[in-house]
Scaffold this motif. Structure first.
Motif, PDB file in Angstrom:
ATOM      1  N   MET A   1       0.832  -1.201   0.000  1.00 54.96           N
ATOM      2  CA  MET A   1       0.000   0.000   0.000  1.00 54.96           C
ATOM      3  C   MET A   1       0.867   1.252   0.000  1.00 54.96           C
ATOM      4  SD  MET A   1      -3.110   0.785  -0.091  1.00 54.96           S
ATOM      5  CE  MET A   1      -3.324   2.450  -0.629  1.00 54.96           C
ATOM      6  N   ALA A   2       1.968   1.253   0.739  1.00 53.38           N
ATOM      7  CA  ALA A   2       2.868   2.404   0.764  1.00 53.38           C
ATOM      8  C   ALA A   2       3.499   2.629  -0.602  1.00 53.38           C
ATOM      9  CB  ALA A   2       3.946   2.205   1.823  1.00 53.38           C
ATOM     10  N   ILE A   3       3.869   1.560  -1.282  1.00 56.03           N
ATOM     11  CA  ILE A   3       4.464   1.680  -2.619  1.00 56.03           C
ATOM     12  C   ILE A   3       3.436   2.215  -3.612  1.00 56.03           C
ATOM     13  CG2 ILE A   3       5.396   0.342  -4.555  1.00 56.03           C
ATOM     14  CD1 ILE A   3       6.722  -1.468  -2.409  1.00 56.03           C
ATOM     15  N   ILE A   4       2.224   1.673  -3.552  1.00 55.44           N
ATOM     16  CA  ILE A   4       1.160   2.153  -4.445  1.00 55.44           C
ATOM     17  C   ILE A   4       0.853   3.618  -4.164  1.00 55.44           C
ATOM     18  CG2 ILE A   4      -1.317   1.930  -4.928  1.00 55.44           C
ATOM     19  CD1 ILE A   4      -0.945  -1.110  -4.535  1.00 55.44           C
ATOM     20  N   MET A   5       0.812   3.970  -2.886  1.00 60.36           N
ATOM     21  CA  MET A   5       0.503   5.352  -2.522  1.00 60.36           C
ATOM     22  C   MET A   5       1.579   6.320  -3.002  1.00 60.36           C
ATOM     23  SD  MET A   5      -0.813   6.774   1.157  1.00 60.36           S
ATOM     24  CE  MET A   5       0.293   5.730   1.984  1.00 60.36           C
ATOM     25  N   ALA A   6       2.840   5.948  -2.867  1.00 61.49           N
ATOM     26  CA  ALA A   6       3.921   6.816  -3.332  1.00 61.49           C
ATOM     27  C   ALA A   6       3.876   6.964  -4.852  1.00 61.49           C
ATOM     28  CB  ALA A   6       5.272   6.262  -2.892  1.00 61.49           C
TER      29      ALA A   6
ATOM     30  N   ARG B   1     -10.152  10.676  -5.802  1.00 67.89           N
ATOM     31  CA  ARG B   1     -11.213  10.028  -5.035  1.00 67.89           C
ATOM     32  C   ARG B   1     -10.891   8.589  -4.674  1.00 67.89           C
ATOM     33  NH1 ARG B   1     -16.752  12.492  -7.342  1.00 67.89           N
ATOM     34  NH2 ARG B   1     -15.979  14.612  -7.490  1.00 67.89           N
ATOM     35  N   HIS B   2     -10.086   7.913  -5.471  1.00 64.17           N
ATOM     36  CA  HIS B   2      -9.888   6.480  -5.286  1.00 64.17           C
ATOM     37  C   HIS B   2      -8.835   6.145  -4.231  1.00 64.17           C
ATOM     38  CE1 HIS B   2     -12.454   5.962  -8.713  1.00 64.17           C
ATOM     39  NE2 HIS B   2     -11.658   6.712  -9.447  1.00 64.17           N
ATOM     40  N   LEU B   3      -7.737   6.858  -4.210  1.00 60.55           N
ATOM     41  CA  LEU B   3      -6.658   6.530  -3.282  1.00 60.55           C
ATOM     42  C   LEU B   3      -7.059   6.664  -1.814  1.00 60.55           C
ATOM     43  CD1 LEU B   3      -3.749   5.576  -3.017  1.00 60.55           C
ATOM     44  CD2 LEU B   3      -3.072   7.965  -3.009  1.00 60.55           C
ATOM     45  N   PRO B   4      -7.726   7.742  -1.393  1.00 63.84           N
ATOM     46  CA  PRO B   4      -8.109   7.811   0.026  1.00 63.84           C
ATOM     47  C   PRO B   4      -9.044   6.675   0.448  1.00 63.84           C
ATOM     48  CG  PRO B   4      -8.232   9.983  -0.960  1.00 63.84           C
ATOM     49  CD  PRO B   4      -7.996   9.014  -2.085  1.00 63.84           C
ATOM     50  N   ILE B   5      -9.948   6.274  -0.426  1.00 68.21           N
ATOM     51  CA  ILE B   5     -10.857   5.175  -0.096  1.00 68.21           C
ATOM     52  C   ILE B   5     -10.082   3.867   0.026  1.00 68.21           C
ATOM     53  CG2 ILE B   5     -12.785   3.784  -0.969  1.00 68.21           C
ATOM     54  CD1 ILE B   5     -13.864   6.414  -2.199  1.00 68.21           C
ATOM     55  N   LEU B   6      -9.195   3.608  -0.923  1.00 62.33           N
ATOM     56  CA  LEU B   6      -8.384   2.393  -0.885  1.00 62.33           C
ATOM     57  C   LEU B   6      -7.483   2.372   0.348  1.00 62.33           C
ATOM     58  CD1 LEU B   6      -7.443  -0.212  -2.314  1.00 62.33           C
ATOM     59  CD2 LEU B   6      -5.738   1.193  -3.487  1.00 62.33           C
ATOM     60  N   LEU B   7      -6.847   3.489   0.618  1.00 58.13           N
ATOM     61  CA  LEU B   7      -5.969   3.588   1.786  1.00 58.13           C
ATOM     62  C   LEU B   7      -6.737   3.339   3.078  1.00 58.13           C
ATOM     63  CD1 LEU B   7      -3.287   4.428   3.167  1.00 58.13           C
ATOM     64  CD2 LEU B   7      -4.138   6.760   3.086  1.00 58.13           C
ATOM     65  N   THR B   8      -7.879   3.964   3.215  1.00 58.79           N
ATOM     66  CA  THR B   8      -8.684   3.797   4.417  1.00 58.79           C
ATOM     67  C   THR B   8      -9.130   2.350   4.591  1.00 58.79           C
ATOM     68  OG1 THR B   8      -9.459   6.077   4.234  1.00 58.79           O
ATOM     69  CG2 THR B   8     -10.753   4.597   5.620  1.00 58.79           C
ATOM     70  N   THR B   9      -9.558   1.728   3.515  1.00 59.91           N
ATOM     71  CA  THR B   9     -10.011   0.339   3.574  1.00 59.91           C
ATOM     72  C   THR B   9      -8.889  -0.592   4.004  1.00 59.91           C
ATOM     73  OG1 THR B   9     -11.628   0.779   1.831  1.00 59.91           O
ATOM     74  CG2 THR B   9     -11.088  -1.518   2.253  1.00 59.91           C
ATOM     75  N   VAL B  10      -7.723  -0.462   3.389  1.00 63.05           N
ATOM     76  CA  VAL B  10      -6.596  -1.337   3.725  1.00 63.05           C
ATOM     77  C   VAL B  10      -6.138  -1.106   5.166  1.00 63.05           C
ATOM     78  CG1 VAL B  10      -4.172  -1.820   3.215  1.00 63.05           C
ATOM     79  CG2 VAL B  10      -5.812  -1.643   1.362  1.00 63.05           C
ATOM     80  N   MET B  11      -6.079   0.136   5.594  1.00 61.27           N
ATOM     81  CA  MET B  11      -5.611   0.419   6.946  1.00 61.27           C
ATOM     82  C   MET B  11      -6.613  -0.064   7.999  1.00 61.27           C
ATOM     83  SD  MET B  11      -2.693   1.463   6.369  1.00 61.27           S
ATOM     84  CE  MET B  11      -2.235   1.728   8.055  1.00 61.27           C
ATOM     85  N   VAL B  12      -7.908   0.120   7.749  1.00 62.99           N
ATOM     86  CA  VAL B  12      -8.914  -0.349   8.705  1.00 62.99           C
ATOM     87  C   VAL B  12      -8.891  -1.873   8.795  1.00 62.99           C
ATOM     88  CG1 VAL B  12     -11.411  -0.552   9.079  1.00 62.99           C
ATOM     89  CG2 VAL B  12     -10.409   1.673   8.599  1.00 62.99           C
ATOM     90  N   LEU B  13      -8.770  -2.549   7.658  1.00 63.48           N
ATOM     91  CA  LEU B  13      -8.690  -4.012   7.683  1.00 63.48           C
ATOM     92  C   LEU B  13      -7.441  -4.491   8.413  1.00 63.48           C
ATOM     93  CD1 LEU B  13      -9.922  -4.969   4.098  1.00 63.48           C
ATOM     94  CD2 LEU B  13     -11.105  -5.323   6.270  1.00 63.48           C
TER      95      LEU B  13
END
Length: 129
Positions: free
Chosen positions: A70-75, A100-112
């Motif tokens: 997730m960190a690599i994708i985010m960077a 719009r897509h990255l914050p949702i993906l980031l939040t989902t992965v971090m919450v899981l």
């Protein structure tokens, strides 16, 4: 006869784009650091604390690899968005500037990830009782 419109891009917009990029990179480095620490702790637990921690170490490594990915994708996404927005600003295009897509993906992965860690901690506590 068509009117030519001259739109001036404010310098603050370029700095805001750069600030946004730096914030995303800072978040990416933080998540990558947490993932590396989790991976190191899992390796230490696996080698030094015996077989009873092996299953937990494997789960922790899987979580840390997901966070690292997730960190690599985010960077990468932050760099792509920075470049895209800079081109939009130079061309004086009216957006879209939001992501719009990255914050949702980031939040989902971090919450899981946090839910898995929390569930493992609760399971460990209830198993000891």
């Amino acid at each position: 006869m068509t009117e030519v419109s001259f739109r001036r891009t404010d310098a603050k917009a370029f700095f805001a784009n750069e600030r946004t990029f730096l914030h995303w990179m800072s978040t990416s480095v933080t998540i990558g650091s947490i993932a590396a620490a989790l991976s190191g702790a899992a390796g230490h637990a696996h080698r030094h604390w015996g077989d009873e921690f092996t299953e937990g170490a494997v789960i922790t490594r899987v979580i840390s690899l997901a966070m690292l990915m997730m960190a690599i994708i985010m960077a990468s996404w932050a760099g792509y968005n920075f470049q895209k927005r800079a081109l939009y600003l130079e061309a004086k295009v009216d957006g879209p500037y939001d992501s719009r897509h990255l914050p949702i993906l980031l939040t989902t992965v971090m919450v899981l990830s946090m839910a898995l860690v929390f569930g493992g901690a609760i399971e460990r506590i209830t198993a000891d009782v």
